[in-house]
Design a protein around this motif. Structure first.
Motif, PDB file in Angstrom:
ATOM      1  N   ARG A 254       0.811  -1.218   0.000  1.00  0.00           N
ATOM      2  CA  ARG A 254       0.000   0.000   0.000  1.00  0.00           C
ATOM      3  C   ARG A 254       0.845   1.270   0.000  1.00  0.00           C
ATOM      4  O   ARG A 254       0.465   2.279  -0.602  1.00  0.00           O
ATOM      5  CB  ARG A 254      -0.906   0.012   1.230  1.00  0.00           C
ATOM      6  N   ASN A 255       1.967   1.217   0.691  1.00  0.00           N
ATOM      7  CA  ASN A 255       2.761   2.430   0.832  1.00  0.00           C
ATOM      8  C   ASN A 255       4.250   2.098   0.826  1.00  0.00           C
ATOM      9  O   ASN A 255       4.941   2.263   1.839  1.00  0.00           O
ATOM     10  CB  ASN A 255       2.381   3.151   2.132  1.00  0.00           C
ATOM     11  N   PRO A 256       4.770   1.619  -0.306  1.00  0.00           N
ATOM     12  CA  PRO A 256       6.190   1.245  -0.364  1.00  0.00           C
ATOM     13  C   PRO A 256       7.092   2.453  -0.140  1.00  0.00           C
ATOM     14  O   PRO A 256       6.766   3.582  -0.527  1.00  0.00           O
ATOM     15  CB  PRO A 256       6.342   0.676  -1.767  1.00  0.00           C
ATOM     16  N   ARG A 257       8.218   2.191   0.490  1.00  0.00           N
ATOM     17  CA  ARG A 257       9.165   3.273   0.780  1.00  0.00           C
ATOM     18  C   ARG A 257      10.008   3.632  -0.435  1.00  0.00           C
ATOM     19  O   ARG A 257      10.389   4.781  -0.619  1.00  0.00           O
ATOM     20  CB  ARG A 257      10.101   2.860   1.928  1.00  0.00           C
ATOM     21  N   GLU A 258      10.356   2.618  -1.242  1.00  0.00           N
ATOM     22  CA  GLU A 258      11.324   2.806  -2.317  1.00  0.00           C
ATOM     23  C   GLU A 258      10.638   3.105  -3.646  1.00  0.00           C
ATOM     24  O   GLU A 258       9.631   2.485  -3.995  1.00  0.00           O
ATOM     25  CB  GLU A 258      12.207   1.555  -2.466  1.00  0.00           C
ATOM     26  N   GLU A 259      11.219   4.014  -4.396  1.00  0.00           N
ATOM     27  CA  GLU A 259      10.670   4.385  -5.699  1.00  0.00           C
ATOM     28  C   GLU A 259      10.641   3.188  -6.652  1.00  0.00           C
ATOM     29  O   GLU A 259       9.681   3.015  -7.417  1.00  0.00           O
ATOM     30  CB  GLU A 259      11.493   5.518  -6.314  1.00  0.00           C
ATOM     31  N   ARG A 260      11.672   2.356  -6.610  1.00  0.00           N
ATOM     32  CA  ARG A 260      11.703   1.189  -7.511  1.00  0.00           C
ATOM     33  C   ARG A 260      10.543   0.238  -7.199  1.00  0.00           C
ATOM     34  O   ARG A 260       9.946  -0.325  -8.125  1.00  0.00           O
ATOM     35  CB  ARG A 260      13.042   0.449  -7.374  1.00  0.00           C
TER      36      ARG A 260
END
Length: 272
Positions: A254-260
């Motif tokens: 839902r809310n990944p930290r990493e842009e990749r």
């Protein structure tokens, strides 16, 4: 499965413990692997507690299947360590010996993407082969357990059939039963539904969800994000031979930290 189902083989050690206070069953540190001049795994660190289901997601070629194959000793890593509950600790530089690899394989079982059943053996023969031939267990005891497991997945009437007589979903359920018959501590699944027709996926996913509910420790490579959300305790996003991000499904999806990670999830959820 209903409470009236036949007795099942012993549950894996540690099932009774809560996941929060369960000790680590699998610890991986600095795992590296190259094929020729191509580096596939850069440096993989993982800790999987007893009763935990870890889903590995990521693009094709990211190293997910290679991680699984190294965990089962099917591929030999070039560096790093793998420890399974203190019973098997392998260091890969220099390469481990045959006895160490056998100990590692005795603690885990792999369910393959394309089933890998022996085509010349019946369903029952496929299931009892490993426990009888490799583990040297009593044939009558193993056969009784195998029949109970086949009944559990609704395949008792197929026990004398050959793999070519089964649907893809039935073959994959036999593959899971074959893994369970080995009484492993760790179950490894490599894209268990990717070779199936869409209408056959549900039965296999329901069976894996059941195993998760029972407390089996599993590492699953999957492209089924909704399945990973429902069944996994943790998800690791793998890309370029590294673990880019690792966390609870509700956080990572839902809310990944990493842009990749965000790019990958967006491409998977909105392919067009």
């Amino acid at each position: 499965m209903s409470p009236a189902d036949p007795p099942r083989p012993p549950a894996p050690q540690g099932v009774a413990q809560s996941r929060a206070d369960a000790p680590a069953l699998l610890t991986v540190r600095g795992l590296q692997k190259s094929f020729g001049t191509t580096r596939v795994l850069e440096s993989i660190d993982l800790t999987v507690n007893r009763g935990t289901v870890l889903a590995l997601i990521g693009p094709s070629g990211s190293g997910k299947t290679t991680i699984l194959r190294c965990l089962n000793g099917l591929d030999l890593a070039d560096g790093g360590t793998i420890d399974v509950a203190g019973y098997a600790t392998l260091t890969f530089d220099p390469a481990p010996g045959k006895k160490q690899l056998t100990t590692l394989r005795d603690r885990s079982a792999m369910v393959f993407q394309h089933y890998n059943l022996f085509p010349h053996k019946t369903v029952l023969e496929n299931v009892i082969e490993g426990p009888v031939i490799v583990q040297k267990r009593n044939r009558a005891e193993v056969t009784a357990e195998a029949l109970a497991l086949l009944d559990r997945v609704g395949l008792t009437e197929k026990k004398d059939s050959y793999p070519f007589e089964l649907s893809g979903g039935q073959q994959q359920r036999v593959g899971i039963v074959r893994a369970l018959a080995l009484r492993p501590q760790l179950l490894l699944f490599d894209e268990p539904t990717s070779a199936l027709d869409p209408e056959l996926v549900g039965d296999v996913l329901r069976l894996i969800k059941e195993l998760a509910t029972e407390g089996w420790t599993m590492v699953i490579v999957t492209h089924e994000l909704e399945f990973a959300r429902e069944v996994a305790s943790e998800i690791a996003f793998v890309d370029g031979g590294t673990i880019v991000e690792h966390g609870a499904p509700k956080d990572l999806l839902r809310n990944p930290r990493e842009e990749r990670t965000r790019q990958f999830l967006h491409r998977l959820l909105f392919p067009f």
